[in-house]
Design an enzyme around this catalytic site. Structure first.
Site, PDB file in Angstrom:
ATOM      1  N   LYS A 184      47.147 -56.375 -25.068  1.00 47.19           N
ATOM      2  CA  LYS A 184      47.044 -56.779 -23.663  1.00 47.19           C
ATOM      3  C   LYS A 184      45.578 -56.773 -23.244  1.00 47.19           C
ATOM      4  CE  LYS A 184      46.720 -55.267 -19.537  1.00 47.19           C
ATOM      5  NZ  LYS A 184      46.038 -56.407 -18.920  1.00 47.19           N
ATOM      6  N   TRP A 208      37.399 -56.051 -20.022  1.00 47.12           N
ATOM      7  CA  TRP A 208      36.845 -57.399 -20.013  1.00 47.12           C
ATOM      8  C   TRP A 208      35.429 -57.473 -20.547  1.00 47.12           C
ATOM      9  CZ3 TRP A 208      32.603 -56.599 -17.014  1.00 47.12           C
ATOM     10  CH2 TRP A 208      32.678 -55.604 -16.038  1.00 47.12           C
ATOM     11  N   GLU A 213      39.278 -44.735 -24.912  1.00 48.80           N
ATOM     12  CA  GLU A 213      37.827 -44.978 -24.875  1.00 48.80           C
ATOM     13  C   GLU A 213      37.503 -45.325 -23.432  1.00 48.80           C
ATOM     14  OE1 GLU A 213      35.923 -44.598 -27.433  1.00 48.80           O
ATOM     15  OE2 GLU A 213      37.317 -44.635 -29.104  1.00 48.80           O
ATOM     16  N   GLY A 218      38.734 -47.984 -17.855  1.00 50.89           N
ATOM     17  CA  GLY A 218      38.243 -47.005 -16.889  1.00 50.89           C
ATOM     18  C   GLY A 218      38.943 -45.651 -17.024  1.00 50.89           C
ATOM     19  N   GLU A 241      37.516 -44.070 -32.657  1.00 57.82           N
ATOM     20  CA  GLU A 241      37.818 -45.320 -33.346  1.00 57.82           C
ATOM     21  C   GLU A 241      36.754 -45.533 -34.409  1.00 57.82           C
ATOM     22  OE1 GLU A 241      37.969 -48.322 -30.235  1.00 57.82           O
ATOM     23  OE2 GLU A 241      40.139 -48.118 -30.122  1.00 57.82           O
ATOM     24  N   GLU A 293      30.135 -44.102 -12.435  1.00 56.46           N
ATOM     25  CA  GLU A 293      29.816 -45.234 -13.302  1.00 56.46           C
ATOM     26  C   GLU A 293      29.696 -46.493 -12.441  1.00 56.46           C
ATOM     27  OE1 GLU A 293      32.897 -46.678 -15.963  1.00 56.46           O
ATOM     28  OE2 GLU A 293      31.413 -46.775 -17.556  1.00 56.46           O
ATOM     29  N   LYS A 306      41.004 -52.564 -32.286  1.00 55.83           N
ATOM     30  CA  LYS A 306      42.391 -52.067 -32.211  1.00 55.83           C
ATOM     31  C   LYS A 306      43.274 -52.803 -33.218  1.00 55.83           C
ATOM     32  CE  LYS A 306      41.513 -50.610 -27.561  1.00 55.83           C
ATOM     33  NZ  LYS A 306      40.788 -49.444 -28.055  1.00 55.83           N
ATOM     34  N   GLY A 366      34.979 -44.414 -19.610  1.00 58.02           N
ATOM     35  CA  GLY A 366      33.680 -44.747 -19.016  1.00 58.02           C
ATOM     36  C   GLY A 366      32.564 -43.796 -19.405  1.00 58.02           C
ATOM     37  N   SER A 402      42.275 -57.694 -20.617  1.00 57.09           N
ATOM     38  CA  SER A 402      42.044 -57.593 -19.173  1.00 57.09           C
ATOM     39  C   SER A 402      42.387 -58.917 -18.497  1.00 57.09           C
ATOM     40  CB  SER A 402      40.572 -57.269 -18.925  1.00 57.09           C
ATOM     41  OG  SER A 402      40.246 -57.504 -17.584  1.00 57.09           O
ATOM     42  N   CYS A 449      30.115 -49.590 -21.368  1.00 58.28           N
ATOM     43  CA  CYS A 449      30.526 -48.193 -21.184  1.00 58.28           C
ATOM     44  C   CYS A 449      29.412 -47.242 -21.595  1.00 58.28           C
ATOM     45  CB  CYS A 449      31.779 -47.915 -22.006  1.00 58.28           C
ATOM     46  SG  CYS A 449      31.600 -48.337 -23.742  1.00 58.28           S
ATOM     47  N   LEU A 507      55.711 -38.193 -25.449  1.00 59.08           N
ATOM     48  CA  LEU A 507      54.984 -37.544 -26.554  1.00 59.08           C
ATOM     49  C   LEU A 507      54.437 -38.564 -27.547  1.00 59.08           C
ATOM     50  CD1 LEU A 507      57.241 -34.423 -27.176  1.00 59.08           C
ATOM     51  CD2 LEU A 507      55.108 -34.566 -25.888  1.00 59.08           C
TER      52      LEU A 507
HETATM   53  P1  NDP Z   1      40.457 -50.908 -16.257  1.00 60.83           P
HETATM   54  O1  NDP Z   1      40.769 -49.502 -16.599  1.00 60.83           O
HETATM   55  O2  NDP Z   1      40.659 -51.354 -14.875  1.00 60.83           O
HETATM   56  O3  NDP Z   1      41.294 -51.921 -17.162  1.00 60.83           O
HETATM   57  C1  NDP Z   1      41.285 -51.858 -18.557  1.00 60.83           C
HETATM   58  C2  NDP Z   1      42.575 -52.461 -19.082  1.00 60.83           C
HETATM   59  O4  NDP Z   1      43.679 -51.656 -18.662  1.00 60.83           O
HETATM   60  C3  NDP Z   1      42.845 -53.863 -18.559  1.00 60.83           C
HETATM   61  O5  NDP Z   1      43.479 -54.625 -19.559  1.00 60.83           O
HETATM   62  C4  NDP Z   1      43.799 -53.582 -17.415  1.00 60.83           C
HETATM   63  O6  NDP Z   1      44.602 -54.700 -17.067  1.00 60.83           O
HETATM   64  C5  NDP Z   1      44.633 -52.470 -17.990  1.00 60.83           C
HETATM   65  N1  NDP Z   1      45.347 -51.664 -17.003  1.00 60.83           N
HETATM   66  C6  NDP Z   1      45.055 -51.489 -15.683  1.00 60.83           C
HETATM   67  N2  NDP Z   1      45.968 -50.665 -15.112  1.00 60.83           N
HETATM   68  C7  NDP Z   1      46.844 -50.314 -16.072  1.00 60.83           C
HETATM   69  C8  NDP Z   1      48.012 -49.486 -16.107  1.00 60.83           C
HETATM   70  N3  NDP Z   1      48.442 -48.842 -15.026  1.00 60.83           N
HETATM   71  N4  NDP Z   1      48.685 -49.355 -17.258  1.00 60.83           N
HETATM   72  C9  NDP Z   1      48.245 -49.977 -18.388  1.00 60.83           C
HETATM   73  N5  NDP Z   1      47.158 -50.791 -18.412  1.00 60.83           N
HETATM   74  C10 NDP Z   1      46.456 -50.949 -17.283  1.00 60.83           C
HETATM   75  O7  NDP Z   1      38.953 -51.122 -16.719  1.00 60.83           O
HETATM   76  P2  NDP Z   1      38.093 -52.436 -16.590  1.00 60.83           P
HETATM   77  O8  NDP Z   1      38.809 -53.609 -17.167  1.00 60.83           O
HETATM   78  O9  NDP Z   1      37.572 -52.528 -15.219  1.00 60.83           O
HETATM   79  O10 NDP Z   1      36.925 -52.102 -17.635  1.00 60.83           O
HETATM   80  C11 NDP Z   1      35.813 -51.402 -17.311  1.00 60.83           C
HETATM   81  C12 NDP Z   1      35.949 -49.957 -17.758  1.00 60.83           C
HETATM   82  O11 NDP Z   1      36.132 -49.887 -19.169  1.00 60.83           O
HETATM   83  C13 NDP Z   1      34.707 -49.174 -17.475  1.00 60.83           C
HETATM   84  O12 NDP Z   1      35.031 -47.975 -16.830  1.00 60.83           O
HETATM   85  C14 NDP Z   1      34.118 -48.895 -18.846  1.00 60.83           C
HETATM   86  O13 NDP Z   1      33.378 -47.737 -18.932  1.00 60.83           O
HETATM   87  C15 NDP Z   1      35.309 -48.869 -19.713  1.00 60.83           C
HETATM   88  N6  NDP Z   1      34.949 -49.203 -21.075  1.00 60.83           N
HETATM   89  C16 NDP Z   1      34.913 -48.218 -22.021  1.00 60.83           C
HETATM   90  C17 NDP Z   1      34.520 -48.483 -23.310  1.00 60.83           C
HETATM   91  C18 NDP Z   1      34.520 -47.408 -24.364  1.00 60.83           C
HETATM   92  O14 NDP Z   1      34.570 -47.746 -25.536  1.00 60.83           O
HETATM   93  N7  NDP Z   1      34.476 -46.153 -24.011  1.00 60.83           N
HETATM   94  C19 NDP Z   1      34.134 -49.835 -23.725  1.00 60.83           C
HETATM   95  C20 NDP Z   1      34.219 -50.789 -22.671  1.00 60.83           C
HETATM   96  C21 NDP Z   1      34.619 -50.464 -21.395  1.00 60.83           C
HETATM   97  P3  NDP Z   1      44.208 -55.629 -15.796  1.00 60.83           P
HETATM   98  O15 NDP Z   1      42.899 -56.234 -16.111  1.00 60.83           O
HETATM   99  O16 NDP Z   1      45.301 -56.618 -15.760  1.00 60.83           O
HETATM  100  O17 NDP Z   1      44.161 -54.723 -14.607  1.00 60.83           O
END
Ligand code: NDP
Length: 496
Positions: free
Chosen positions: A178, A154, A253, A232, A465, A388, A164, A255, A180, A287, A247
């Site tokens: 998909k 988000w 990407e 996350g 990426e 984090e 992407k 935290g 957030s 992040c 596979l």
């Molecule tokens: P989440 O990991 O909770 O969610 C990220 C996405 O994954 C959302 O669309 C979420 O959907 C979806 N998701 C959750 N559970 C599953 C599952 N079991 N299977 C497939 N998809 C799933 O992270 P946040 O949205 O809280 O984002 C914050 C995190 O993102 C931080 O840890 C941050 O560091 C990281 N981040 C990393 C970046 C990078 O480039 N390295 C850039 C930006 C953020 P839903 O919302 O419906 O739960």
């Protein structure tokens, strides 16, 4: 945007606007909690329909074999559409996430730039003629994977969505996005632009819905050939485990707990501005936030005092005010989590130098505001220096020499980014090469270029990426051998 609610009630699935058949998602404005929209989310049937349509669209020779410059023309049109709609996209994203309009406009323009860059890269991509070990013409070529998926968080939706969708389409795939559940609206704006650009139906669908249902289906469905995930670390691990079962390549990407480093010989104004921007811009919901600050001991007291004074002057305010530097956090639940981290830091003996609470006053009532916070007195092993926070909370620590610094910086499970402030370039170079991380900034922070690859090491992720290879990450490599002799193989010749 003046109207209290946004007109978003349909999803873009298989090239058509349809009411989602899944659970309703509510989007509120973080500045005051007012309602943005109730959005009917995608159901499993919607996901399956999107996949079915995407399979047909991706397999259609009209798309799969489209010449690169013709495929690039769709991406250029999408880039132009995003740029033309940047104000609207920015407003929707600010309402969805609480980010400042300045930031969301920049994110929209960066998304346009991503499509433009991927189009240009696609037009100049080459297959390789490889040195042959016989009378062959040997080539290494890249082909589309088919149906792919992007799962995004988000905090910077339009930018991470573009990172992407653009390379996936450039590579000749279909992609299902998909977003957030906390920022479901922006992807619908992207869908409007993509539809207007005339992209063949089915190549792009938006599927807002719970990660554990919609996201899980995308990851485990046999037709999906790649997932690119930003989010996350624990979610990323779960996705990687499921991908291993089939596979399937994944890009993760994740935290970070990135160090910012200030040496005694740094320009302290440059360092102070960079450190504040690194942790407090985007209200720390980044992040790559520079959330651990290491300051050389000889200037520790003076630099920290300067930093605290400057931090107190940051303008915490409404996302739509031009002067705002620190806007609200995304949701009350997330602010509760940030407050939990600060409480634990206090319990561990941390000393709050500034912030550590919500701002007072009517302007902040109803919004999920939290003051920029600096905490000293903790060891690098404390939970605040390990976990984090994803909020405006900075841990400050002294260091004695380069060896001590590098040991502390690398003593962390994450490896996403690092900022080094010094006037001594050879030292910056040495330290930059010694830190185990994906990106290092020298005398700056949080600067990005679409042409420079991005990704993490350790718990910060897998794969890269952006950059010229960004498209190839969405393709399958194939080797071709063409016999130039046109004669039967000698091994079988006598039997002919
Ligand atoms: P989440 O990991 O909770 O969610 C990220 C996405 O994954 C959302 O669309 C979420 O959907 C979806 N998701 C959750 N559970 C599953 C599952 N079991 N299977 C497939 N998809 C799933 O992270 P946040 O949205 O809280 O984002 C914050 C995190 O993102 C931080 O840890 C941050 O560091 C990281 N981040 C990393 C970046 C990078 O480039 N390295 C850039 C930006 C953020 P839903 O919302 O419906 O739960």
């Amino acid at each position: 945007m003046d109207q209290p609610t946004l007109q978003h009630d349909k999803l873009y699935i298989g090239g058509e606007w349809r009411r989602g058949r899944g659970a309703e998602i509510t989007s509120n404005f973080p500045a005051d909690g007012s309602l943005n929209a109730h959005l009917p989310g995608a159901s499993l049937e919607d996901v399956d329909l999107a996949i079915e349509r995407a399979q047909d669209a991706a397999a259609d020779p009209a798309w799969r074999h489209l010449l690169p410059h013709e495929r690039a023309s769709y991406l250029y049109r999408i880039a132009d559409g995003i740029a033309q709609s940047a104000d609207r996209i920015s407003q929707v994203q600010s309402r969805d996430t609480g980010k400042t309009l300045t930031e969301t406009r920049a994110l929209a323009m960066s998304a346009a730039g991503t499509f433009r860059y991927m189009a240009a890269t696609l037009e100049t991509m080459e297959d390789a003629l490889t040195p042959s070990r016989g009378n062959f013409l040997t080539m290494s070529v890249y082909e589309p994977l088919g149906v792919t998926a992007g799962i995004t968080p988000w905090n910077s939706p339009i930018a991470s969505d573009a990172q992407k969708v653009a390379p996936a389409l450039a590579a000749g795939n279909a992609i299902l996005l998909k977003p957030s559940s906390w920022s479901p609206l922006v992807c619908l704006e992207l869908a409007r632009v993509i539809e207007a650009a005339g992209l063949p139906k089915g190549l792009f669908s938006t599927l807002p819905g719970a990660g554990s249902i919609v996201g899980e289906r995308l990851v485990t469905h046999p037709a999906i050939r790649k997932v690119s995930f930003t989010g996350g670390t624990e979610t990323g691990r779960d996705i990687a485990r499921k991908a291993a079962d089939k596979l399937m390549p994944v890009s993760l990407e994740l935290g970070g707990k990135s160090p910012a480093i200030v040496f005694a010989d740094a320009d302290l104004d440059v360092a102070c501005a960079g450190v504040m921007f690194g942790i407090f811009s985007s209200t720390g919901q980044s992040c790559i936030a520079g959330s651990r600050l290491f300051v050389e001991r000889s200037i520790y007291d003076a630099f920290v005092a300067k930093l605290v004074a400057a931090t107190k002057r940051l303008h915490v305010g409404h996302p739509f005010e031009a002067a705002t530097q620190v806007a609200p956090l995304i949701r009350p639940k997330h602010r509760d989590e940030v407050e939990g981290h600060v409480k634990r830091a206090r319990d561990d003996g941390g000393v709050i130098l500034t912030g550590g609470e919500r701002p007072a006053g009517v302007d902040y009532a109803g919004g999920t505001y939290y003051l920029p916070t600096i905490i000293a007195g903790l060891d690098n092993t404390a939970s605040l220096c390990r976990d984090e926070v994803f909020g405006p909370v900075l841990a400050v620590l002294p260091f004695d020499d380069e060896a001590d610094l590098i040991r502390q910086c690398n003593d962390n499970s994450y490896g996403l980014a690092c900022g080094i402030y010094t006037g001594d370039f050879p030292k910056a170079w040495r330290v930059a090469r010694a830190i185990d991380t994906g990106t290092v900034w020298i005398n700056t922070y949080k600067q990005f270029s679409i042409s420079t690859p991005f990704g993490g090491t350790k718990d910060s992720g897998l794969g890269r990426e952006k950059g010229r290879d960004g498209i190839r990450a969405w393709m399958a490599q194939k080797s071709l051998y063409c016999d130039l002799s046109q004669a039967p193989h000698p091994w079988a010749k006598k039997s002919l």
